[in-house]
Scaffold this active site. Structure first.
Site, mmCIF file in Angstrom:
data_model
loop_
_atom_site.group_PDB
_atom_site.id
_atom_site.type_symbol
_atom_site.label_atom_id
_atom_site.label_comp_id
_atom_site.label_asym_id
_atom_site.label_seq_id
_atom_site.Cartn_x
_atom_site.Cartn_y
_atom_site.Cartn_z
ATOM 1 N NE ARG A 34 0.213 1.485 3.370
ATOM 2 C CZ ARG A 34 1.131 2.389 3.605
ATOM 3 N NH1 ARG A 34 2.414 2.023 3.684
ATOM 4 N NH2 ARG A 34 0.845 3.658 3.756
ATOM 5 N N GLY A 35 0.249 2.404 -0.144
ATOM 6 C CA GLY A 35 1.021 3.642 -0.289
ATOM 7 C C GLY A 35 1.157 3.941 -1.776
ATOM 8 C CB ALA A 36 0.458 7.023 -3.712
ATOM 9 C CD GLN A 93 -2.990 2.776 6.944
ATOM 10 O OE1 GLN A 93 -3.558 3.143 7.966
ATOM 11 N NE2 GLN A 93 -3.627 2.618 5.807
ATOM 12 C CG ASP A 143 -3.038 8.150 -1.446
ATOM 13 O OD1 ASP A 143 -2.795 8.524 -0.284
ATOM 14 O OD2 ASP A 143 -2.789 7.001 -1.864
ATOM 15 N NE ARG A 169 -6.053 1.043 -1.594
ATOM 16 C CZ ARG A 169 -5.466 1.572 -0.529
ATOM 17 N NH1 ARG A 169 -4.193 1.335 -0.281
ATOM 18 N NH2 ARG A 169 -6.139 2.361 0.279
ATOM 19 C CG ASN A 186 -2.174 11.684 2.696
ATOM 20 O OD1 ASN A 186 -1.674 10.802 2.006
ATOM 21 N ND2 ASN A 186 -1.794 11.895 3.942
ATOM 22 C CE LYS A 187 -4.933 5.802 4.667
ATOM 23 N NZ LYS A 187 -5.974 4.987 3.955
HETATM 24 O O1 MRU Z 1 -4.442 3.383 2.335
HETATM 25 P P1 MRU Z 1 -2.965 3.536 2.228
HETATM 26 O O2 MRU Z 1 -2.217 2.968 3.382
HETATM 27 O O3 MRU Z 1 -2.443 3.072 0.893
HETATM 28 O O4 MRU Z 1 -2.759 5.117 2.272
HETATM 29 C C1 MRU Z 1 -1.478 5.644 2.127
HETATM 30 C C2 MRU Z 1 -1.445 7.102 2.304
HETATM 31 O O5 MRU Z 1 -2.443 7.752 2.512
HETATM 32 C C3 MRU Z 1 -0.113 7.762 2.127
HETATM 33 O O6 MRU Z 1 -0.033 8.905 2.918
HETATM 34 C C4 MRU Z 1 0.030 8.157 0.661
HETATM 35 O O7 MRU Z 1 -0.140 7.050 -0.173
HETATM 36 C C5 MRU Z 1 1.334 8.768 0.376
HETATM 37 S S1 MRU Z 1 2.540 7.539 0.402
HETATM 38 C C6 MRU Z 1 4.039 7.987 0.162
#
Ligand code: MRU
Length: 360
Positions: free
Chosen positions: A51-53, A198, A239, A94, A249-250
């Site tokens: 996970r994470g962009a 996270q 994201d 996603r 973002n999250k």
């Molecule tokens: O749902 P996730 O864990 O994939 O969400 C991740 C985030 O919101 C991060 O802050 C975002 O992807 C930036 S990652 C470098």
């Protein structure tokens, strides 16, 4: 990133398998998940093994390479159809992170102009090229962001925008890493980041691996620490960023940004230019992923027998709502740190930087 003193990337490919650090199991177990085909890779993205962009971008690129390599046949139209199906499966895993679509387009556009044999030959190289590039831009974000960090500063971060969320280094955590490597004292307040935690399970783990001083705080404690002068600035990842500077973002990022402004604390967003979406004029155009209500109703952890266990924390008759992201309006954002430098979150400046990226 250093894990038990060994250098790892979050995702990589060997032969036709894609390997990823299994983020469902951290911080309790460090295991590498192996995906054998693009369907398994799409599923790993969907279920957040990865996970994470930027990390899902690279996983998507490798997944598309798997799709190409595993095609059997000689008809080019069939090949194109097969690649289209793989693209769709990966892209829809996603919906909010722009990097996933960006990475898939990078590999697909370069591959589909070749014949089947050459596509197969190039597929892995293209995905690897994308992953290398992604790691390098995160390193550059760290270099630029480090210039904003002074010695002895206290930093708030939300979710995990570290190396685990990228191929390496991180976005929001990359400047923090660089500050630590350049011997500045930094202390990180880590929002636990409900519902999936996270922050407490991934960011805290990553910081501990690198011996960067930190404390986990409950999500609703950030305002208290800001008001009492404990936080010098906040830094988060993104994201998807709209062309007017609104940032998805999250979930929970928005309220932290509002609190930061209320307390006159700089609020930085760190993201590669691949996170900017030329098709989103404002944050209203960004699709927000809704995830299962179980992520709110249940929590998982480790029991006394070292077994990962999921337990219900809400009444049996209650339901839950679970948007995975929110949009922070541009007026709450002090600066955006990109691989090309630190920019003001305004339309003209964003357009200028994104154009440089597209014309590359
Ligand atoms: O749902 P996730 O864990 O994939 O969400 C991740 C985030 O919101 C991060 O802050 C975002 O992807 C930036 S990652 C470098």
């Amino acid at each position: 990133m250093l894990i038990n003193n060994i250098n790892y990337r979050t995702v990589w490919m060997q032969d036709t398998s894609v390997y990823m650090i299994n983020q469902q199991l951290l911080p309790h177990k460090f295991e590498i998940y192996r995906s054998e085909n693009y369907i398994e890779t799409a599923n790993a993205i969907k279920t957040m093994i990865i996970r994470g962009a930027p990390a899902i971008g690279a996983a998507g690129a490798y997944g598309l390479a798997q799709g190409a390599l595993q095609f059997e046949g000689e008809n080019f139209d069939d090949f194109k159809k097969h690649i289209g199906e793989a693209y769709e499966a990966l892209d829809s895993a996603r919906p909010t992170a722009n990097d996933l679509n960006y990475a898939l387009n990078f590999v697909k556009s370069k591959m589909i102009s070749l014949n089947i044999a050459d596509s197969k030959m190039r597929a892995f190289e293209l995905a690897r090229e994308y992953a290398d590039w992604s790691a390098e831009v995160c390193r550059q974000i760290g270099e630029h962001g480090n210039k904003l960090i002074k010695n002895n500063q206290n930093i708030l971060t939300h979710c995990n925008a570290g190396a685990l969320a990228c191929v390496d280094f991180g976005t929001a955590l990359s400047p923090v890493r660089m500050a630590h490597y350049s011997k500045k004292n930094v202390f990180v307040y880590v929002d636990e980041t409900r519902p999936r935690n996270q922050g407490s399970s991934l960011t805290a783990w990553e910081l501990a691996q690198e011996k960067i001083p930190h404390s986990i705080i409950a999500d609703n404690a950030a305002g208290h620490f800001m008001k009492n002068g404990k936080i010098d600035f906040a830094i988060v990842g993104a994201d998807r960023i709209a062309m007017n500077g609104d940032v998805a973002n999250k979930i929970g990022t928005y309220e932290k940004a509002v609190l930061a402004k209320e307390n006159s604390i700089p609020f930085y967003v760190a993201a590669p230019l691949s996170t900017f979406d030329i098709n989103s004029k404002t944050g209203d155009d960004i699709p927000i992923e809704e995830r299962s209500e179980d992520e709110v109703l249940y929590i998982s952890g480790i029991d006394e027998h070292n077994k990962i266990k999921k337990i219900r924390i809400a009444p049996a008759e209650s339901t839950a709502k679970n948007p995975a992201f929110d949009v922070t309006p541009t007026r709450y954002i002090t600066r955006i740190i990109t691989e090309k430098g630190v920019i003001k979150p305004i339309k003209e400046e964003i357009e200028r930087f994104v154009k440089i990226n597209i014309s590359k």
